[in-house]
Design a protein around this motif. Structure first.
Motif, mmCIF file in Angstrom:
data_model
loop_
_atom_site.group_PDB
_atom_site.id
_atom_site.type_symbol
_atom_site.label_atom_id
_atom_site.label_comp_id
_atom_site.label_asym_id
_atom_site.label_seq_id
_atom_site.Cartn_x
_atom_site.Cartn_y
_atom_site.Cartn_z
ATOM 1 N N LEU B 68 42.105 37.873 36.037
ATOM 2 C CA LEU B 68 43.202 38.087 37.438
ATOM 3 C C LEU B 68 43.317 39.711 37.054
ATOM 4 O O LEU B 68 43.739 40.237 38.376
ATOM 5 C CB LEU B 68 44.127 37.082 36.331
ATOM 6 N N TYR B 69 43.071 40.559 36.265
ATOM 7 C CA TYR B 69 43.729 41.494 36.257
ATOM 8 C C TYR B 69 42.518 42.154 37.029
ATOM 9 O O TYR B 69 42.929 43.030 38.444
ATOM 10 C CB TYR B 69 43.818 42.641 35.542
ATOM 11 N N ARG B 70 41.109 42.436 37.266
ATOM 12 C CA ARG B 70 39.822 43.066 38.277
ATOM 13 C C ARG B 70 40.400 42.369 39.803
ATOM 14 O O ARG B 70 40.200 43.144 40.748
ATOM 15 C CB ARG B 70 39.307 42.430 37.586
ATOM 16 N N VAL B 71 40.945 40.995 40.206
ATOM 17 C CA VAL B 71 40.754 40.440 40.492
ATOM 18 C C VAL B 71 42.128 41.086 41.727
ATOM 19 O O VAL B 71 41.988 41.445 42.818
ATOM 20 C CB VAL B 71 40.606 39.065 41.522
ATOM 21 N N VAL B 72 43.067 40.379 40.791
ATOM 22 C CA VAL B 72 44.854 41.772 41.795
ATOM 23 C C VAL B 72 44.452 42.933 41.769
ATOM 24 O O VAL B 72 44.507 43.492 43.088
ATOM 25 C CB VAL B 72 45.707 41.528 40.514
ATOM 26 N N HIS B 73 43.605 43.201 41.377
ATOM 27 C CA HIS B 73 42.959 44.773 41.523
ATOM 28 C C HIS B 73 42.369 44.914 43.216
ATOM 29 O O HIS B 73 42.821 45.999 43.614
ATOM 30 C CB HIS B 73 42.832 45.920 40.672
ATOM 31 N N ASN B 74 41.149 44.351 42.618
ATOM 32 C CA ASN B 74 40.524 44.453 44.124
ATOM 33 C C ASN B 74 41.400 43.797 45.686
ATOM 34 O O ASN B 74 41.317 44.826 46.483
ATOM 35 C CB ASN B 74 39.285 42.843 43.938
ATOM 36 N N CYS B 75 42.617 42.456 45.017
ATOM 37 C CA CYS B 75 42.768 42.426 46.201
ATOM 38 C C CYS B 75 43.737 43.367 46.699
ATOM 39 O O CYS B 75 44.642 43.723 47.796
ATOM 40 C CB CYS B 75 43.928 40.761 46.231
ATOM 41 N N ALA B 76 44.818 44.134 45.639
ATOM 42 C CA ALA B 76 45.891 44.966 46.032
ATOM 43 C C ALA B 76 44.711 46.143 46.698
ATOM 44 O O ALA B 76 45.478 47.190 48.036
ATOM 45 C CB ALA B 76 45.779 45.834 44.810
ATOM 46 N N SER B 147 38.233 48.533 29.170
ATOM 47 C CA SER B 147 36.529 48.176 29.695
ATOM 48 C C SER B 147 36.115 47.057 30.838
ATOM 49 O O SER B 147 35.766 46.525 30.990
ATOM 50 C CB SER B 147 35.354 48.873 28.663
ATOM 51 N N ASP B 148 36.653 46.196 29.648
ATOM 52 C CA ASP B 148 35.858 44.056 30.156
ATOM 53 C C ASP B 148 37.139 44.162 31.405
ATOM 54 O O ASP B 148 35.872 43.205 32.307
ATOM 55 C CB ASP B 148 37.189 43.739 29.114
ATOM 56 N N ILE B 149 38.034 44.677 31.595
ATOM 57 C CA ILE B 149 38.685 44.570 33.295
ATOM 58 C C ILE B 149 37.799 44.991 33.864
ATOM 59 O O ILE B 149 37.679 44.822 35.806
ATOM 60 C CB ILE B 149 40.085 45.098 33.558
ATOM 61 N N THR B 150 37.133 46.508 34.222
ATOM 62 C CA THR B 150 37.200 47.233 35.609
ATOM 63 C C THR B 150 35.655 47.507 35.318
ATOM 64 O O THR B 150 35.332 47.843 36.097
ATOM 65 C CB THR B 150 37.899 49.052 34.905
ATOM 66 N N GLY B 151 34.791 47.295 33.961
ATOM 67 C CA GLY B 151 33.667 47.132 34.015
ATOM 68 C C GLY B 151 32.901 48.661 33.790
ATOM 69 O O GLY B 151 31.534 48.719 33.851
ATOM 70 N N LEU B 152 34.013 49.458 33.455
ATOM 71 C CA LEU B 152 33.724 50.659 33.154
ATOM 72 C C LEU B 152 33.227 50.676 31.646
ATOM 73 O O LEU B 152 33.434 49.809 30.669
ATOM 74 C CB LEU B 152 34.532 51.926 33.087
ATOM 75 N N THR B 153 32.200 51.597 30.972
ATOM 76 C CA THR B 153 32.175 52.255 29.191
ATOM 77 C C THR B 153 33.245 51.991 29.056
ATOM 78 O O THR B 153 34.341 53.317 29.713
ATOM 79 C CB THR B 153 31.226 53.022 28.946
ATOM 80 N N VAL B 154 33.605 52.302 27.232
ATOM 81 C CA VAL B 154 34.554 52.260 26.789
ATOM 82 C C VAL B 154 35.082 53.711 26.919
ATOM 83 O O VAL B 154 35.934 54.735 27.008
ATOM 84 C CB VAL B 154 34.524 51.835 25.779
ATOM 85 N N SER B 155 33.823 55.120 26.953
ATOM 86 C CA SER B 155 33.655 56.008 26.586
ATOM 87 C C SER B 155 34.025 56.966 28.468
ATOM 88 O O SER B 155 35.226 57.546 28.527
ATOM 89 C CB SER B 155 32.525 57.143 26.016
ATOM 90 N N ASN B 156 34.069 56.405 29.067
ATOM 91 C CA ASN B 156 34.535 56.485 30.796
ATOM 92 C C ASN B 156 35.516 56.724 31.191
ATOM 93 O O ASN B 156 35.967 57.097 31.327
ATOM 94 C CB ASN B 156 33.034 55.410 31.463
ATOM 95 N N VAL B 157 36.257 55.074 30.500
ATOM 96 C CA VAL B 157 37.142 54.842 30.261
ATOM 97 C C VAL B 157 38.927 55.944 29.917
ATOM 98 O O VAL B 157 39.268 56.583 30.786
ATOM 99 C CB VAL B 157 37.882 53.416 29.438
#
Lengths: 161, 178
Positions: B68-76, B147-157
């Motif tokens: 949901l967070y991912r989709v809300v972000h993309n829609c936003a 990281s789970d929401i955005t698909g980025l790695t933890v270190s990248n976050v």
């Protein structure tokens, strides 16, 4: 340039056997302040900050930004906590409507049917356009709109012999 | 299971999932969009997409939350791009103003000066940085959850957040200096 100055002012600090430069520490400040570092690295950062005035200043800046952001969460109370009734109804409708649900589950077939209907409509339109000239009625007598109206009672003097 | 029972179960699932996540998602969308009505639209669309595309039994779970967070972000982001295009087409100057000045939330509620500056600094960041700061500071998500929401790695976050906070600190200091 800036980091050179920093390193001259604050030579690398040996903490627990590791050498940490100010740049390395500053890259970890946010993670340290939000408790994302493991205890070993947190100890290193804490120890470095204690001894290094440049990193203390950097930590203070990050902390100030963090505090200000957290203060701004005070307006969370003003944010709506529920979707409006209209929007909830719309979701329920989209979720439970049998026709919409069927369309959604068979969207490939629906897309193909729509495409077939569109194609049939386009072919029919082309055929109608092709037959168009044949269907047109014969042209009638030409009527000139706006031509000067001659008075039938008074024949033109110029036309008289 | 009869059609009525299926419908009843679906409605129960709907109530559960919406009640669980609507407040957090509205808060999140409103922070990105700075527009409460648009936030409601975006969250509504996200729930509809969830119900249409979620194949398993729908109950509140970390996976549903991330989705949901991912989709809300993309829609936003889509919404903001659409608005930006409209503004560029119709009123370039107004768009520039809106990009830098946070919306007036009315006299009934005022933030402290420092908090207003922080919000302005937040919205001067790019959308990815804003997303991460909002998730970390306001939603109090861990790097792993982000990281789970955005698909980025933890270190990248961690890396992006470090740079975002650095930018914000500088922005706030520059505003103070003025």
């Amino acid at each position: 340039m800036k980091s050179d100055t920093q390193n001259k002012q604050n030579p690398d600090i040996k903490t627990g056997g590791s050498v940490l430069k100010c740049d390395d520490i500053q890259a970890l400040l946010f993670s340290y302040m939000t408790r994302e570092l493991g205890s070993a690295r947190s100890d290193l950062v804490r120890e470095h900050i204690r001894k290094c005035p440049v990193c203390q200043a950097a930590a203070a800046d990050v902390q100030a930004a963090l505090d200000a952001l957290r203060d701004s969460s005070a307006f969370d109370d003003q944010l709506p906590k529920r979707l409006s009734d209209k929007r909830r109804e719309h979701i329920v409708w989209a979720y439970t409507h049998p026709v919409m649900d069927w369309i959604d589950r068979h969207h490939v077939m629906v897309s193909m049917i729509i495409a077939a209907i569109a194609l049939a409509a386009a072919i029919a339109l082309v055929r109608i356009v092709e037959k168009w000239p044949e269907n047109l009625p014969e042209p009638g007598p030409t009527v000139i709109i706006g031509a000067p109206k001659e008075n039938p009672g008074k024949p033109s003097s110029k036309s008289d012999p | 299971m009869t059609g009525k029972e299926i419908k009843a179960r679906r409605l129960k699932n709907f109530e559960q999932v919406v009640s669980e996540y609507e407040a957090a998602l509205l808060r999140y969308a409103a922070r990105i969009l700075q527009d409460y009505d648009a936030a409601q639209d975006v969250v509504q669309d996200a729930f509809i997409k969830l119900f249409k595309s979620w194949k398993e039994e729908l109950t509140p779970s970390p996976q549903v939350s991330c989705w949901l967070y991912r989709v809300v972000h993309n829609c936003a982001v889509d919404y903001l791009r659409k608005i930006a295009r409209k503004r560029i087409l119709h009123l370039r100057h107004a768009a520039e103003q809106a990009d830098t000045v946070p919306p007036d939330r009315g006299d009934a509620f005022r933030l402290s000066e420092a908090a207003e500056r922080a919000v302005t600094a937040l919205h001067a960041l790019d959308l990815r940085e804003q997303q991460l700061v909002i998730l970390k500071i306001y939603e109090e998500k861990s790097y792993r959850e982000i990281s789970d929401i955005t698909g980025l790695t933890v270190s990248n976050v961690g890396y992006i957040l470090h740079h975002a906070m650095k930018k914000m600190s500088e922005h706030i200091k520059n505003t103070d200096a003025k």
